[in-house]
Design a protein around this motif. Structure first.
Motif, mmCIF file in Angstrom:
data_model
loop_
_atom_site.group_PDB
_atom_site.id
_atom_site.type_symbol
_atom_site.label_atom_id
_atom_site.label_comp_id
_atom_site.label_asym_id
_atom_site.label_seq_id
_atom_site.Cartn_x
_atom_site.Cartn_y
_atom_site.Cartn_z
ATOM 1 N N TRP A 1 0.838 -1.200 0.000
ATOM 2 C CA TRP A 1 0.000 0.000 0.000
ATOM 3 C C TRP A 1 0.869 1.245 0.000
ATOM 4 C CZ3 TRP A 1 -0.573 3.026 4.704
ATOM 5 C CH2 TRP A 1 0.067 2.471 5.811
ATOM 6 N N PRO A 2 0.467 2.231 -0.811
ATOM 7 C CA PRO A 2 1.254 3.465 -0.937
ATOM 8 C C PRO A 2 0.957 4.432 0.202
ATOM 9 C CG PRO A 2 -0.615 3.547 -2.418
ATOM 10 C CD PRO A 2 -0.677 2.207 -1.728
ATOM 11 N N PHE A 3 1.978 5.182 0.575
ATOM 12 C CA PHE A 3 1.824 6.206 1.604
ATOM 13 C C PHE A 3 2.967 7.189 1.435
ATOM 14 C CE2 PHE A 3 2.187 8.029 5.875
ATOM 15 C CZ PHE A 3 0.849 8.273 6.191
ATOM 16 N N GLU A 4 2.704 8.450 1.654
ATOM 17 C CA GLU A 4 3.734 9.468 1.511
ATOM 18 C C GLU A 4 4.653 9.450 2.736
ATOM 19 O OE1 GLU A 4 3.088 13.541 -0.508
ATOM 20 O OE2 GLU A 4 3.070 13.928 1.650
ATOM 21 N N GLU A 5 5.928 9.164 2.509
ATOM 22 C CA GLU A 5 6.906 9.080 3.592
ATOM 23 C C GLU A 5 7.870 10.255 3.542
ATOM 24 O OE1 GLU A 5 9.018 5.382 3.986
ATOM 25 O OE2 GLU A 5 7.190 4.189 3.745
ATOM 26 N N GLY A 6 8.406 10.556 4.706
ATOM 27 C CA GLY A 6 9.460 11.545 4.840
ATOM 28 C C GLY A 6 10.548 10.933 5.698
ATOM 29 N N CYS A 7 11.629 11.672 5.899
ATOM 30 C CA CYS A 7 12.759 11.145 6.660
ATOM 31 C C CYS A 7 13.548 12.307 7.250
ATOM 32 C CB CYS A 7 13.647 10.310 5.731
ATOM 33 S SG CYS A 7 15.071 9.586 6.534
ATOM 34 N N LEU A 8 13.935 12.180 8.514
ATOM 35 C CA LEU A 8 14.716 13.234 9.157
ATOM 36 C C LEU A 8 16.052 13.458 8.457
ATOM 37 C CD1 LEU A 8 14.022 12.367 12.905
ATOM 38 C CD2 LEU A 8 12.952 14.165 11.532
ATOM 39 N N SER A 9 16.586 12.419 7.800
ATOM 40 C CA SER A 9 17.861 12.531 7.083
ATOM 41 C C SER A 9 17.698 13.095 5.672
ATOM 42 C CB SER A 9 18.558 11.169 7.013
ATOM 43 O OG SER A 9 18.979 10.776 8.299
ATOM 44 N N ILE A 10 16.458 13.219 5.230
ATOM 45 C CA ILE A 10 16.162 13.791 3.906
ATOM 46 C C ILE A 10 15.080 14.859 4.120
ATOM 47 C CG2 ILE A 10 15.561 13.273 1.501
ATOM 48 C CD1 ILE A 10 16.227 10.334 2.078
ATOM 49 N N PRO A 11 15.446 15.944 4.815
ATOM 50 C CA PRO A 11 14.437 16.926 5.216
ATOM 51 C C PRO A 11 13.729 17.601 4.054
ATOM 52 C CG PRO A 11 16.666 17.693 5.756
ATOM 53 C CD PRO A 11 16.795 16.309 5.223
ATOM 54 N N ASN A 12 12.455 17.888 4.313
ATOM 55 C CA ASN A 12 11.601 18.664 3.402
ATOM 56 C C ASN A 12 11.276 17.959 2.091
ATOM 57 O OD1 ASN A 12 11.774 20.787 5.349
ATOM 58 N ND2 ASN A 12 13.740 21.364 4.448
ATOM 59 N N ILE A 13 11.498 16.654 2.040
ATOM 60 C CA ILE A 13 11.104 15.871 0.864
ATOM 61 C C ILE A 13 10.186 14.755 1.336
ATOM 62 C CG2 ILE A 13 11.882 14.305 -0.964
ATOM 63 C CD1 ILE A 13 14.439 15.936 -1.194
ATOM 64 N N ARG A 14 9.046 14.639 0.705
ATOM 65 C CA ARG A 14 8.094 13.565 1.012
ATOM 66 C C ARG A 14 7.668 12.943 -0.315
ATOM 67 N NH1 ARG A 14 6.545 13.287 6.045
ATOM 68 N NH2 ARG A 14 4.688 12.084 5.572
ATOM 69 N N GLU A 15 7.671 11.629 -0.364
ATOM 70 C CA GLU A 15 7.272 10.937 -1.587
ATOM 71 C C GLU A 15 6.513 9.664 -1.231
ATOM 72 O OE1 GLU A 15 7.466 11.924 -4.722
ATOM 73 O OE2 GLU A 15 8.634 13.724 -4.264
ATOM 74 N N GLU A 16 5.695 9.211 -2.170
ATOM 75 C CA GLU A 16 4.904 8.006 -1.970
ATOM 76 C C GLU A 16 5.774 6.757 -2.129
ATOM 77 O OE1 GLU A 16 1.416 6.632 -4.608
ATOM 78 O OE2 GLU A 16 0.544 7.997 -3.099
#
Length: 184
Positions: free
Chosen positions: A90-105
């Motif tokens: 299942w798809p969900f938009e993820e982010g990461c503290l090590s890749i700030p300000n980027i969110r992708e499915e």
């Protein structure tokens, strides 16, 4: 102690982490420091490579997510081994503290079975599903040297190239301390 969070471009994020030998490090103190670091950055998961330590450990805290079942989801995973990933992706938009300000499915399996030790070296073999499984899979990827951007299509990666290069150079705005690859 709050650690600076290692950002995209640092080799430690792409390296497979090594197992922790019981008694070699104070995992209770390290887990407390990792929770403090994660909470200071408003995260819900943090893996040891994200604080510059290439060891197989991560912490999760799903309590900030207002979803049933997350109110007590705060755990430490030491030397985890993913046994099984099952169910529909299942798809969900993820982010990461090590890749700030980027969110992708990102698409992930809905259920996992994982073996791990907690901060007191108690052994566990547990099944998780839904958002809990997703958070664990994301953090588990970190100790395997995998970032959520590795799941993106070549086109999407090309579209993000400039933003990722800026992160590597420290050209981003965050409200937590970071360790810039070029400056480490």
């Amino acid at each position: 102690m709050i650690y600076p969070i290692v950002v995209y471009g640092d080799p430690v994020l792409k390296k497979k982490a090594t197992d922790i030998v019981k008694g070699e490090i104070d995992v209770v103190q390290l887990s407390e420091d990792m929770f403090e670091t994660m909470e200071g950055a408003s995260g819900i998961g943090l893996a040891a490579p994200q604080i510059g330590k290439s060891i197989r450990m991560f912490v999760v805290d799903g309590r900030p997510i207002e979803e049933e079942g997350m109110e007590d989801f705060k755990k430490v995973f030491i030397n985890p081994q993913m046994i099984e990933e099952t169910g529909e992706k299942w798809p969900f938009e993820e982010g990461c503290l090590s890749i700030p300000n980027i969110r992708e499915e990102v698409s992930r399996n809905e259920r996992i079975l994982i073996h791990y030790f907690d901060e007191n070296w108690n052994e566990h073999k547990e099944e998780f599903d839904g958002m809990k499984a997703r958070i664990i899979q994301h953090e588990y990827d970190h100790i395997e040297g995998v970032l959520f951007t590795d799941y993106l299509s070549p086109l999407k990666k090309r579209m993000l190239k400039g933003k990722l290069q800026n992160i590597t150079k420290g050209k981003m705005k965050v409200d937590y301390r970071v360790a810039i690859p070029a400056k480490r």
